[in-house]
Write a protein that holds these residues in place. Structure first.
Motif, short mmCIF file in Angstrom:
data_model
loop_
_atom_site.label_atom_id
_atom_site.label_comp_id
_atom_site.label_asym_id
_atom_site.label_seq_id
_atom_site.Cartn_x
_atom_site.Cartn_y
_atom_site.Cartn_z
N GLU A 92 -18.53 13.61 -4.73
CA GLU A 92 -19.83 13.68 -5.38
C GLU A 92 -20.81 12.63 -4.85
O GLU A 92 -22.01 12.71 -5.10
N PHE A 93 -20.29 11.62 -4.12
CA PHE A 93 -21.15 10.54 -3.65
C PHE A 93 -21.24 10.47 -2.12
O PHE A 93 -21.79 9.51 -1.58
N ALA A 94 -20.72 11.46 -1.43
CA ALA A 94 -20.69 11.42 0.04
C ALA A 94 -22.10 11.25 0.60
O ALA A 94 -22.98 12.08 0.36
N GLY A 95 -22.31 10.17 1.34
CA GLY A 95 -23.60 9.93 1.96
C GLY A 95 -24.69 9.50 1.00
O GLY A 95 -25.86 9.42 1.40
N ARG A 96 -24.35 9.19 -0.25
CA ARG A 96 -25.37 8.86 -1.24
C ARG A 96 -25.28 7.42 -1.74
O ARG A 96 -26.00 7.05 -2.67
N ILE A 97 -24.43 6.62 -1.17
CA ILE A 97 -24.32 5.22 -1.60
C ILE A 97 -25.15 4.36 -0.65
O ILE A 97 -24.80 4.15 0.51
N ALA A 98 -26.30 3.90 -1.16
CA ALA A 98 -27.24 3.15 -0.33
C ALA A 98 -26.92 1.67 -0.26
O ALA A 98 -27.40 0.96 0.63
N GLY A 99 -26.11 1.18 -1.18
CA GLY A 99 -25.75 -0.24 -1.17
C GLY A 99 -24.73 -0.54 -2.24
O GLY A 99 -24.72 0.11 -3.29
N VAL A 100 -23.85 -1.48 -1.97
CA VAL A 100 -22.85 -1.91 -2.95
C VAL A 100 -22.85 -3.43 -3.02
O VAL A 100 -22.93 -4.11 -2.00
N THR A 101 -22.77 -3.95 -4.24
CA THR A 101 -22.75 -5.40 -4.46
C THR A 101 -21.69 -5.70 -5.50
O THR A 101 -21.69 -5.10 -6.58
N PRO B 154 -10.90 -12.06 -9.89
CA PRO B 154 -10.24 -11.81 -8.60
C PRO B 154 -9.23 -10.67 -8.66
O PRO B 154 -8.85 -10.12 -7.62
N ALA B 155 -8.81 -10.29 -9.87
CA ALA B 155 -7.85 -9.20 -9.99
C ALA B 155 -8.51 -7.84 -9.77
O ALA B 155 -7.82 -6.85 -9.55
N HIS B 156 -9.82 -7.82 -9.82
CA HIS B 156 -10.53 -6.57 -9.63
C HIS B 156 -10.87 -6.36 -8.17
O HIS B 156 -11.12 -7.31 -7.43
N GLY B 157 -10.90 -5.13 -7.76
CA GLY B 157 -11.19 -4.81 -6.37
C GLY B 157 -12.68 -4.87 -6.07
O GLY B 157 -13.50 -5.27 -6.90
N PRO B 158 -13.07 -4.42 -4.88
CA PRO B 158 -14.48 -4.43 -4.48
C PRO B 158 -15.30 -3.42 -5.27
O PRO B 158 -14.75 -2.62 -6.05
N ALA B 159 -16.60 -3.43 -5.05
CA ALA B 159 -17.51 -2.54 -5.79
C ALA B 159 -17.24 -1.08 -5.51
O ALA B 159 -17.64 -0.20 -6.28
N THR B 160 -16.58 -0.78 -4.40
CA THR B 160 -16.28 0.61 -4.03
C THR B 160 -15.01 1.12 -4.70
O THR B 160 -14.56 2.24 -4.42
#
Length: 555
Positions: free
Chosen positions: A166-175, A181-187
């Motif tokens: 549903e998000f293919a090619g639609r993520i313009a930025g991740v922060t 620290p136990a949580h993963g990245p914004a993706t």
């Protein structure tokens, strides 16, 4: 300060899809013909005098003639412009109206399955589709005007499953603003909430997969936050700096302590930069919505459509009543659908994207929350869930706000907020109520209103005809009123003619609708002239840095 994601999860059943469909974009094309309406009655449109008048105006019959309604369809003769021909036709006896003929377009139908598949949950009324809320919020009409390509929605939440189709090619930025620290990245979304919310705003339309978000083709600025005050403040400021059209905040406090100053200042920063902020009201039937909702629509301001720095969104159900779990009161701006029905038959929540990985919503929290049982399989894909809440209603509004601002970037945040309130669907004769604010989101009406609101001043110039008559100069005024692509200018209403004497300050000497004016001069005096146009929406052109024309009548 305790923060919580504002969600209410219920036992979910496997689901199917929704109905509706339609996008487009540009203005309806003109055919090159003119529609001439006569006020003479049925026989008039066939009379010899009518046809003679058409010929005198430089036109010829070139389409349907309908005497019963007084219509003759004509085309300008070669070399004649449609505008000039229309002017001449209007001067002919018996002509009531002359219009440019346009051609309608077939309604665009997106191929996202949820728009057309029937809702399979037992007991659901016939005709209800899986993504039933899209048609009920008139998003199909909004997508006929604009599909949001280039619009940006910032989602401050628990991250996103960036691998979801549903998000293919639609993520313009991740922060990543989550300090754990136990949580993963914004993706990566360990909770599931952020993925679901983001899809209701910007799930890709017309990709043949799953659902479509209210913003159809919008892109996402993803901010994974631990919901601390500093994290929220930074996300808001960074979203503005990264070009967000709207910011979605499906979270909040219980409102027992004042909002942190940095969060208030970040809200002010976004509002000054004309970014529309949308926050979820409480997922409890209370009048205190907590921040950031109560910053955007403070206590006592909901009933005034000009007050507030954003939108506090409560949840409605398919009956168009406020959901029993949703906040109400004077902090409520508007409503959108957060569930089909809390009690009774029908789907158990709003269908949205869900992470492929296990989530804390799947697992629940001992002593805090039961497993949501909300994950569902849609068209063979288990990366979907049915969740209900104000968190789900909010991104529907944010997606439409982004469509509006991207279509008409001249709009301020205050404009977008007011238009969403003014166009919300509510019973005839009513205005704001504590139950649903200004009513339920009407995406089609809101985008149409944004398309028609002219905030751009016209441009104009003045020129002098060659040669000065005795003591007089003839000035030619010209101008144009433009609008962003896809929007409608209001047109020039009048010109203000300004004059300087011997390089001094400008003084307005005339307001006129004429494009040619004669101005008396004194010999030996140096004059400057410039013009400021005013359009029908009241936008007034700024004064130029120097006059367009300088003239001097010799002594």
């Amino acid at each position: 300060m305790r923060r919580r994601a504002l969600i209410a999860v219920t036992t979910g059943l496997a689901a199917a899809s929704l109905a509706g469909a339609a996008p487009a974009g540009a203005a309806d094309p003109a055919t090159g013909r003119l529609l001439v309406s006569y006020d003479r009655g049925p026989a008039g449109a066939h009379s010899a005098a009518v046809h003679a008048g058409i010929a005198r105006a430089g036109a010829r019959v070139a389409g349907p003639v309908l005497p019963r309604i007084g219509l003759v369809t004509v085309r300008p003769r070669p070399g004649m412009s449609a505008r000039r021909t229309a002017e001449r036709l209007r001067r002919q006896p018996g002509v009531a109206r002359v219009e440019v003929e346009h051609r309608a377009r077939l309604r665009y139908v997106a191929n996202d399955p949820a728009l057309v598949q029937a809702e399979p949950t037992p007991g659901t009324p016939p005709g209800v589709t899986v993504e039933w809320w899209a048609a009920r919020e008139d998003l199909l009409a909004a997508w006929d005007i604009t599909r949001g390509s280039g619009a940006k929605v910032a989602v401050i939440d628990t991250g996103i499953d960036a691998e979801h189709p549903e998000f293919a090619g639609r993520i313009a930025g991740v922060t990543d603003l989550d300090a754990d620290p136990a949580h993963g990245p914004a993706t990566v979304d360990e909770v599931g909430h952020g993925t679901h919310v983001a899809s209701l705003a910007c799930a890709i339309g017309d990709n043949g997969v799953g659902i479509v978000g209210s913003g159809f083709g919008c892109s996402l600025l993803v901010f994974k936050s631990d919901l601390s005050d500093s994290s929220i403040a930074k996300a808001i400021v960074d979203a503005v700096d990264q070009g967000a059209d709207a910011i979605n905040m499906s979270f909040g406090t219980d409102g027992t302590t004042p909002a942190a100053t940095p969060v208030v200042q970040a809200v002010d920063y976004a509002y000054r930069h004309d970014v529309t902020m949308v926050a979820a009201a409480a997922d409890e039937p209370v009048q205190e919505q907590g921040d950031p909702a109560n910053i955007l629509q403070p206590t006592g301001t909901g009933a005034n459509h000009t007050l507030g720095k954003g939108l506090s969104v409560t949840a409605a159900e398919a009956t168009d009543a406020r959901a029993p779990y949703a906040g109400f009161g004077t902090q409520i701006s508007i409503a959108a659908y957060g569930s089909f029905a809390t009690q009774g038959p029908g789907p158990a929540g709003i269908l949205g994207a869900f992470p492929g990985n296990p989530t804390s919503l799947d697992a629940g929290e001992p002593g805090v929350r039961q497993p949501c049982a909300c994950r569902t399989v849609f068209n063979g894909d288990a990366r979907y869930a049915r969740i209900q809440g104000t968190s789900m209603a909010t991104p529907m509004v944010a997606g439409v706000a982004a469509l509006m601002h991207h279509l008409n970037p001249d709009l301020s945040a205050a404009d977008v907020i007011r238009l969403l309130k003014d166009t919300a669907r509510r019973p005839v004769g009513t205005s704001w109520t504590p139950e649903l604010g200004w009513g339920i989101l009407d995406g089609g009406a809101a985008v149409q209103a944004a398309r028609r609101l002219d905030r751009r001043p016209p441009v104009s110039r003045v020129s002098a005809r060659r040669g000065l008559r005795a003591g007089t100069v003839t000035l030619q005024l010209s101008g144009s009123d433009r609008a962003p692509t896809g929007c409608k200018p209001s047109g020039i209403a009048r010109y203000e003619l300004w004059r300087t004497v011997a390089g001094g300050r400008g003084q307005r000497v005339r307001t006129t609708r004429e494009t040619r004016v004669h101005v008396a001069l004194r010999r030996g005096v140096r004059y400057g002239f410039y013009v400021r146009a005013v359009d029908r929406a009241g936008n007034r052109e700024a004064a130029p840095s120097r006059p367009d024309v300088r003239v001097r009548l010799k002594a």
